[in-house]
Design an enzyme around this catalytic site. Structure first.
Site, PDB file in Angstrom:
ATOM      1  N   ASP A 226     -40.342  11.789  37.439  1.00 40.39           N
ATOM      2  CA  ASP A 226     -38.969  11.440  37.817  1.00 40.39           C
ATOM      3  C   ASP A 226     -38.224  12.714  38.202  1.00 40.39           C
ATOM      4  O   ASP A 226     -38.560  13.808  37.725  1.00 40.39           O
ATOM      5  CB  ASP A 226     -38.226  10.822  36.619  1.00 40.39           C
ATOM      6  CG  ASP A 226     -38.674   9.402  36.297  1.00 40.39           C
ATOM      7  OD1 ASP A 226     -39.432   8.814  37.084  1.00 40.39           O
ATOM      8  OD2 ASP A 226     -38.246   8.892  35.238  1.00 40.39           O
TER       9      ASP A 226
ATOM     10  N   ARG B 221     -41.412   8.601  45.522  1.00 42.40           N
ATOM     11  CA  ARG B 221     -40.381   7.579  45.289  1.00 42.40           C
ATOM     12  C   ARG B 221     -39.079   8.163  45.843  1.00 42.40           C
ATOM     13  O   ARG B 221     -38.715   9.293  45.506  1.00 42.40           O
ATOM     14  CB  ARG B 221     -40.226   7.309  43.793  1.00 42.40           C
ATOM     15  CG  ARG B 221     -39.081   6.347  43.490  1.00 42.40           C
ATOM     16  CD  ARG B 221     -38.684   6.370  42.020  1.00 42.40           C
ATOM     17  NE  ARG B 221     -39.793   6.071  41.148  1.00 42.40           N
ATOM     18  CZ  ARG B 221     -39.842   6.496  39.880  1.00 42.40           C
ATOM     19  NH1 ARG B 221     -38.874   7.215  39.359  1.00 42.40           N
ATOM     20  NH2 ARG B 221     -40.891   6.212  39.143  1.00 42.40           N
TER      21      ARG B 221
HETATM   22  C1  LIG Z   1     -37.291   2.349  40.151  1.00 42.25           C
HETATM   23  C2  LIG Z   1     -36.206   3.365  40.161  1.00 42.25           C
HETATM   24  C3  LIG Z   1     -36.480   4.655  39.785  1.00 42.25           C
HETATM   25  C4  LIG Z   1     -35.483   5.632  39.815  1.00 42.25           C
HETATM   26  N1  LIG Z   1     -35.781   6.940  39.518  1.00 42.25           N
HETATM   27  C5  LIG Z   1     -34.828   7.883  39.638  1.00 42.25           C
HETATM   28  C6  LIG Z   1     -35.111   9.260  39.458  1.00 42.25           C
HETATM   29  O1  LIG Z   1     -36.246   9.665  39.175  1.00 42.25           O
HETATM   30  N2  LIG Z   1     -34.099  10.165  39.583  1.00 42.25           N
HETATM   31  C7  LIG Z   1     -32.808   9.765  39.912  1.00 42.25           C
HETATM   32  O2  LIG Z   1     -31.922  10.627  40.044  1.00 42.25           O
HETATM   33  N3  LIG Z   1     -32.523   8.457  40.081  1.00 42.25           N
HETATM   34  C8  LIG Z   1     -33.473   7.526  39.958  1.00 42.25           C
HETATM   35  N4  LIG Z   1     -33.148   6.211  40.145  1.00 42.25           N
HETATM   36  C9  LIG Z   1     -31.719   5.808  40.262  1.00 42.25           C
HETATM   37  C10 LIG Z   1     -31.191   5.912  41.681  1.00 42.25           C
HETATM   38  O3  LIG Z   1     -31.083   7.261  42.030  1.00 42.25           O
HETATM   39  C11 LIG Z   1     -29.800   5.265  41.817  1.00 42.25           C
HETATM   40  O4  LIG Z   1     -28.911   5.933  40.973  1.00 42.25           O
HETATM   41  C12 LIG Z   1     -29.762   3.798  41.480  1.00 42.25           C
HETATM   42  O5  LIG Z   1     -30.879   3.119  41.928  1.00 42.25           O
HETATM   43  C13 LIG Z   1     -28.505   3.174  42.099  1.00 42.25           C
HETATM   44  O6  LIG Z   1     -28.550   3.225  43.501  1.00 42.25           O
HETATM   45  P1  LIG Z   1     -28.995   1.944  44.379  1.00 42.25           P
HETATM   46  O7  LIG Z   1     -29.718   2.458  45.566  1.00 42.25           O
HETATM   47  O8  LIG Z   1     -29.765   1.008  43.525  1.00 42.25           O
HETATM   48  O9  LIG Z   1     -27.674   1.226  44.836  1.00 42.25           O
HETATM   49  P2  LIG Z   1     -26.122   1.640  44.740  1.00 42.25           P
HETATM   50  O10 LIG Z   1     -25.819   2.669  45.779  1.00 42.25           O
HETATM   51  O11 LIG Z   1     -25.762   1.922  43.314  1.00 42.25           O
HETATM   52  O12 LIG Z   1     -25.458   0.283  45.132  1.00 42.25           O
HETATM   53  C14 LIG Z   1     -25.380  -0.146  46.489  1.00 42.25           C
HETATM   54  C15 LIG Z   1     -25.155  -1.639  46.534  1.00 42.25           C
HETATM   55  O13 LIG Z   1     -26.322  -2.318  46.047  1.00 42.25           O
HETATM   56  C16 LIG Z   1     -25.938  -3.482  45.337  1.00 42.25           C
HETATM   57  N5  LIG Z   1     -26.348  -3.338  43.911  1.00 42.25           N
HETATM   58  C17 LIG Z   1     -26.688  -2.206  43.289  1.00 42.25           C
HETATM   59  N6  LIG Z   1     -27.037  -2.465  42.005  1.00 42.25           N
HETATM   60  C18 LIG Z   1     -26.877  -3.774  41.830  1.00 42.25           C
HETATM   61  C19 LIG Z   1     -27.060  -4.647  40.730  1.00 42.25           C
HETATM   62  N7  LIG Z   1     -27.461  -4.211  39.540  1.00 42.25           N
HETATM   63  N8  LIG Z   1     -26.798  -5.962  40.909  1.00 42.25           N
HETATM   64  C20 LIG Z   1     -26.366  -6.432  42.103  1.00 42.25           C
HETATM   65  N9  LIG Z   1     -26.189  -5.639  43.182  1.00 42.25           N
HETATM   66  C21 LIG Z   1     -26.432  -4.353  43.047  1.00 42.25           C
HETATM   67  C22 LIG Z   1     -24.437  -3.581  45.447  1.00 42.25           C
HETATM   68  O14 LIG Z   1     -24.128  -4.346  46.584  1.00 42.25           O
HETATM   69  C23 LIG Z   1     -24.026  -2.139  45.656  1.00 42.25           C
HETATM   70  O15 LIG Z   1     -22.795  -2.006  46.292  1.00 42.25           O
HETATM   71  C24 LIG Z   1     -34.144   5.249  40.181  1.00 42.25           C
HETATM   72  C25 LIG Z   1     -33.880   3.934  40.578  1.00 42.25           C
HETATM   73  C26 LIG Z   1     -34.879   2.999  40.589  1.00 42.25           C
HETATM   74  C27 LIG Z   1     -34.548   1.611  41.060  1.00 42.25           C
END
Ligand SMILES: Cc1cc2nc3c(=O)[nH]c(=O)nc-3n(C[C@H](O)[C@H](O)[C@H](O)COP(=O)(O)OP(=O)(O)OC[C@H]3O[C@@H](n4cnc5c(N)ncnc54)[C@H](O)[C@@H]3O)c2cc1C
Length: 305
Positions: A132, A182
């Site tokens: 990660d 990722r």
């Molecule tokens: C499998 C996985 C591994 C990850 N690993 C890391 C890592 O190693 N390091 C790191 O810094 N970050 C990691 N992350 C977190 C990532 O960086 C983001 O902070 C996190 O995924 C939020 O961004 P997003 O792209 O999901 O959407 P966002 O930009 O948070 O949201 C955009 C839009 O998506 C929709 N949305 C988002 N979440 C939801 C929800 N729960 N329910 C309904 N609609 C929703 C909404 O419409 C929202 O406006 C990981 C995420 C995932 C999924």
């Protein structure tokens, strides 16, 4: 208001006292909705169910604030136990881990010692390991360690974050390794000196890095809950005539379950990130920071046993 809540949750995620208290109180405040349990056996049951639903998994043993070599070694042993559980139970799962849990803040030597042990067990059990990505301060070190390990192991990947200015450069720089990456937007609080302050720019850069990494012919995990990014990837699939074996969607356990199901039905690979362990507090707070609307989980959890 949302920004204020975000900062509060990120601040709380780093609080050592609360982390300690949470560990001794057990999974609370709705954390059960997003954490698979405190023990590996709890996680195994959940992974079996996810596999039955057609989803694959990456499992993460939660650990925060490692202060000694002994704690780092114990954390590595937890990962090895998890890899053995994956193999013994015939699960379709990979492993995710953080280098701070392996001792990054102590010495690089201890990290490498731990990583060799984990990757050896991973390689002999056919289990892939993703490092990660943590905060900016640790980004370069994480990439350097990844490059070093990738020379010796095939079963290793890492994560790049689109909110950092440097990331497109990293995508290009790492290409010679044909890495399995990722791609995420980024979960930590970073300054405008190193990260795009505007969400719009983070999203634009996310699209750019996804496209470049796919066009370079590398395996890409698009880890997001954002419909726009899922739709964008589907458009790219057509535009670039991508083979579905070159990419997968990843989402966190407990999030966007309907979307996960829909993507599986459409024939896409969906990997669910399943965290477990008694050190659930920091992870839970970071999820609340990402989306204060997740606070609904907390309220539900207060009324559920
Ligand atoms: C499998 C996985 C591994 C990850 N690993 C890391 C890592 O190693 N390091 C790191 O810094 N970050 C990691 N992350 C977190 C990532 O960086 C983001 O902070 C996190 O995924 C939020 O961004 P997003 O792209 O999901 O959407 P966002 O930009 O948070 O949201 C955009 C839009 O998506 C929709 N949305 C988002 N979440 C939801 C929800 N729960 N329910 C309904 N609609 C929703 C909404 O419409 C929202 O406006 C990981 C995420 C995932 C999924």
């Amino acid at each position: 208001m949302e920004q204020l809540l975000r900062n509060v949750f990120l601040f709380l995620s780093k609080n050592k006292l609360f982390t300690k208290l949470a560990k001794s109180y057990g999974l609370k405040f709705g954390a059960k909705n997003v954490v698979a349990g405190e023990k590996i056996d709890d996680a195994v049951k959940i992974i079996q169910k996810l596999n039955e639903e057609g989803k694959v998994v990456t499992i993460d043993h939660l650990g925060e604030f490692i202060d000694s070599k002994e704690e780092a070694r114990a954390s590595a042993l937890e990962c090895i136990e998890a890899i053995r559980a994956i193999a013994d139970n015939g699960l379709d799962a990979q492993m995710s881990l953080k280098l701070t849990s392996m001792g990054l803040d102590i010495s690089e030597e201890i990290v490498l010692e731990n990583m060799y042990k984990i990757l050896d067990v991973g390689a002999s059990n056919n289990v892939f390991v993703t490092i990660d990505m943590e905060d900016y301060e640790r980004c370069q070190q994480t990439i350097d360690i990844f490059k070093h390990l990738k020379n010796d192991y095939e079963n290793i990947g890492t994560v790049l974050q689109s909110y950092l200015y440097r990331t497109m450069g990293d995508i290009k720089d790492l290409n010679y390794l044909s890495p399995n990456l990722r791609l995420v937007k980024g979960a930590y609080k970073e300054s405008a000196e190193v990260a795009f302050p505007d969400k719009k720019d983070v999203d634009e850069n996310y699209k750019k890095i996804i496209k470049t990494h796919l066009q370079n012919g590398n395996y890409t995990a698009i880890a997001t809950h954002d419909d726009n990014m899922v739709d964008y990837t589907k458009q790219l699939e057509k535009q670039l005539s991508l083979d579905r074996g070159q990419f997968e969607f990843q989402m966190l356990y407990g999030f966007r379950k309907e979307l996960q199901k829909q993507l599986v039905e459409e024939g896409y690979t969906v990997r669910v990130y399943v965290p477990y362990g008694d050190d659930w507090y920091g992870y839970f707070m970071r999820r609340l920071a990402e989306r204060p609307a997740n606070i609904a989980f907390v309220l539900k959890g207060l009324f559920k046993k």
